[in-house]
Write a protein that holds these residues in place. Sequence first.
Motif, mmCIF file in Angstrom:
data_model
loop_
_atom_site.group_PDB
_atom_site.id
_atom_site.type_symbol
_atom_site.label_atom_id
_atom_site.label_comp_id
_atom_site.label_asym_id
_atom_site.label_seq_id
_atom_site.Cartn_x
_atom_site.Cartn_y
_atom_site.Cartn_z
ATOM 1 N N LEU A 147 0.814 -1.209 0.000
ATOM 2 C CA LEU A 147 0.000 0.000 0.000
ATOM 3 C C LEU A 147 0.851 1.263 0.000
ATOM 4 O O LEU A 147 0.529 2.249 -0.689
ATOM 5 C CB LEU A 147 -0.932 -0.015 1.215
ATOM 6 C CG LEU A 147 -2.062 -1.040 1.172
ATOM 7 C CD1 LEU A 147 -2.737 -1.151 2.541
ATOM 8 C CD2 LEU A 147 -3.094 -0.664 0.106
ATOM 9 N N ILE A 148 1.917 1.270 0.771
ATOM 10 C CA ILE A 148 2.794 2.447 0.832
ATOM 11 C C ILE A 148 3.410 2.727 -0.532
ATOM 12 O O ILE A 148 3.441 3.883 -0.996
ATOM 13 C CB ILE A 148 3.890 2.231 1.896
ATOM 14 C CG1 ILE A 148 3.268 2.219 3.298
ATOM 15 C CG2 ILE A 148 4.974 3.300 1.798
ATOM 16 C CD1 ILE A 148 4.176 1.643 4.361
ATOM 17 N N LYS A 149 3.899 1.687 -1.179
ATOM 18 C CA LYS A 149 4.523 1.856 -2.497
ATOM 19 C C LYS A 149 3.514 2.393 -3.507
ATOM 20 O O LYS A 149 3.809 3.323 -4.275
ATOM 21 C CB LYS A 149 5.081 0.518 -2.967
ATOM 22 C CG LYS A 149 5.790 0.595 -4.311
ATOM 23 C CD LYS A 149 6.373 -0.772 -4.697
ATOM 24 C CE LYS A 149 7.078 -0.696 -6.057
ATOM 25 N NZ LYS A 149 7.638 -2.027 -6.436
ATOM 26 N N LEU A 150 2.314 1.844 -3.490
ATOM 27 C CA LEU A 150 1.280 2.272 -4.430
ATOM 28 C C LEU A 150 0.862 3.717 -4.165
ATOM 29 O O LEU A 150 0.764 4.534 -5.094
ATOM 30 C CB LEU A 150 0.076 1.338 -4.318
ATOM 31 C CG LEU A 150 -1.123 1.615 -5.233
ATOM 32 C CD1 LEU A 150 -0.695 1.590 -6.705
ATOM 33 C CD2 LEU A 150 -2.222 0.596 -4.981
ATOM 34 N N ALA A 151 0.643 4.052 -2.896
ATOM 35 C CA ALA A 151 0.222 5.410 -2.557
ATOM 36 C C ALA A 151 1.300 6.438 -2.877
ATOM 37 O O ALA A 151 0.999 7.549 -3.331
ATOM 38 C CB ALA A 151 -0.161 5.485 -1.080
ATOM 39 N N GLU B 134 1.239 7.441 -6.460
ATOM 40 C CA GLU B 134 0.096 8.264 -6.854
ATOM 41 C C GLU B 134 0.072 9.638 -6.203
ATOM 42 O O GLU B 134 -0.598 10.546 -6.706
ATOM 43 C CB GLU B 134 -1.213 7.552 -6.503
ATOM 44 C CG GLU B 134 -1.546 6.353 -7.356
ATOM 45 C CD GLU B 134 -2.986 5.920 -7.181
ATOM 46 O OE1 GLU B 134 -3.772 6.114 -8.116
ATOM 47 O OE2 GLU B 134 -3.319 5.403 -6.105
ATOM 48 N N THR B 135 0.748 9.807 -5.053
ATOM 49 C CA THR B 135 0.629 11.055 -4.297
ATOM 50 C C THR B 135 1.932 11.819 -4.131
ATOM 51 O O THR B 135 1.903 13.015 -3.811
ATOM 52 C CB THR B 135 0.074 10.787 -2.889
ATOM 53 O OG1 THR B 135 1.042 10.024 -2.138
ATOM 54 C CG2 THR B 135 -1.247 10.022 -2.949
ATOM 55 N N ALA B 136 3.077 11.138 -4.274
ATOM 56 C CA ALA B 136 4.395 11.742 -4.050
ATOM 57 C C ALA B 136 4.539 12.294 -2.635
ATOM 58 O O ALA B 136 5.334 13.202 -2.392
ATOM 59 C CB ALA B 136 4.672 12.851 -5.070
ATOM 60 N N GLU C 13 1.386 7.021 8.064
ATOM 61 C CA GLU C 13 -0.045 7.138 7.846
ATOM 62 C C GLU C 13 -0.728 5.775 7.735
ATOM 63 O O GLU C 13 -1.854 5.594 8.200
ATOM 64 C CB GLU C 13 -0.327 7.970 6.598
ATOM 65 C CG GLU C 13 -1.772 8.413 6.521
ATOM 66 C CD GLU C 13 -2.101 9.178 5.264
ATOM 67 O OE1 GLU C 13 -3.256 9.078 4.820
ATOM 68 O OE2 GLU C 13 -1.214 9.864 4.720
ATOM 69 N N VAL C 14 -0.057 4.799 7.118
ATOM 70 C CA VAL C 14 -0.675 3.480 7.026
ATOM 71 C C VAL C 14 -0.746 2.830 8.402
ATOM 72 O O VAL C 14 -1.714 2.117 8.722
ATOM 73 C CB VAL C 14 0.060 2.593 5.995
ATOM 74 C CG1 VAL C 14 1.264 1.902 6.597
ATOM 75 C CG2 VAL C 14 -0.879 1.574 5.387
ATOM 76 N N ASN C 15 0.248 3.090 9.238
ATOM 77 C CA ASN C 15 0.172 2.615 10.628
ATOM 78 C C ASN C 15 -0.960 3.316 11.360
ATOM 79 O O ASN C 15 -1.668 2.706 12.165
ATOM 80 C CB ASN C 15 1.499 2.864 11.345
ATOM 81 C CG ASN C 15 2.627 2.009 10.803
ATOM 82 O OD1 ASN C 15 2.395 0.927 10.275
ATOM 83 N ND2 ASN C 15 3.852 2.489 10.922
#
Length: 500
Positions: free
Chosen positions: A65-69, A72-74, A83-85
Amino acid sequence: MMTTSFSPRDGRVLGEVGDTSADQLASIVAAATTAAPAAADVAPAVRRRWLDAIADAIDQHAGELIKLADSETALGVPRLTGEVNRVAEQLRFYGRVAADGAYLGVVVDDSTPIAPRLVRINRPLGPVAVFGASNFPFAFGVVGNDTASALAAGCPVVAKAHPAHVLTSVRLAEIATAALTAAGAPAGLFDLVSGLQVGVDLVRTPEIKAVGFTGSQGGGLALWKIANEREIVIPVYAEMGTVNPVVVTPAGAADLAEIAKGFVGSFTLGSGQFCSKPGLLFAPKGSDAGRVVADVLTDVSPTPYMLTSAIAANVTVGVHNLVEAGASVVTRLAGPGTGWSAESAVLTAPISALVPGSKLLEEVFGPVAVVVEYSDAQELHEALGVLQGSLAGSVFGGGDNDPDLAATVSALAGQVGRVTVGDWPTGVAWSWAQQHGGPWPSTSNPATTSVGAAALDRFVRPIAYQSVPDGALPAGTREAVDPANPWHIPRRINGKLELA
């Protein structure tokens, strides 16, 4: 129709997601409507297990998820890791709030001579539409605060994927749906739609009973208008943000250099794309605060990438509007120059220019701030009084005995939903006492919060049951059924609080 995902760093296409069709939307909402009674009647502790299951699944997929986000968001891997935590812990927190049961507000009166037996409890509204934020793909995204608090309150959720991180939204929804199914949650409890028009159609759908939104004033007000034009009007809980003021008292000005460092760090955090970003600083006259802040910004030299090309363009427009409204540029730094890059800037303005309707009172969503100097407390408080309602206001003074501290805190409290002293407003803790909301137009309903335990209150309504036998009452209110208080929640019986 398709929603295209772009890389903010270079503008390249990352992928596409098909927009939800009218038939698909109808099917999704029908499933949510079917799931609503089961979600409402199950014990709150069971909902906690559902939310824990989503949190555990997000933990398991965190790296992906971190890699994907980030693509997309930089927003950067360190920021997104935190944030994922955070979103996993938010989900667990709202589960604990649900299991605690205090939000249900159970009250039983059966010994009053003026009325028959009355039982009161907060019940879920039904299916809820959630529109997540562009700037927080996890914490305020499709399984963020609004979704978590609605599910905790017993409401099915239909979330809309955000175009700024549509691929992340889809993957989060897949993970959440699989986790809920494995945990035994009813089908239709959570689903995702995508597309601009489907968002409008979702709010208009009669089965949707409330809307949670985090985003711009323009977007929030558009949804609010649609909801109020329905045959049956529904509440829109929109967290829209505005300029969040910071006040440096005369005694606090002795630490202006350190305050300026904190201010720059706060208004450039996440490229200035926080709803709680401090955008307007008041400092004592003669402090040269504009120059001090500008020098810090120059030293920091941020290289901001914005979430979308439109947001990046609006930063330039916002600075232009501030100048047109009477501000002067002190420092203006160019962005990286690729993708959705933007400039950062510090401006000053005369306090007399802060008048109702001025662009100086409007948020520039990006790393831009305005500094204003005031001559005395009266001038300061008059200026604070013309500001739009804000999510947060901050005071930096000369310690607990600062003679201006109490009056400044009081003045800000009339304008904002949260007052901080010696703390920057960026960053909102999910906790029992949190208030993340404020007077219009920072939010559409100043009595509610989008973060914290009280966030559940948005998605329930009180119902009183008069002379209704135990067997026909919601389980959490029953007295004679064995076992009594089967949900193990606090209840007020004939004026006396009984704990689980």
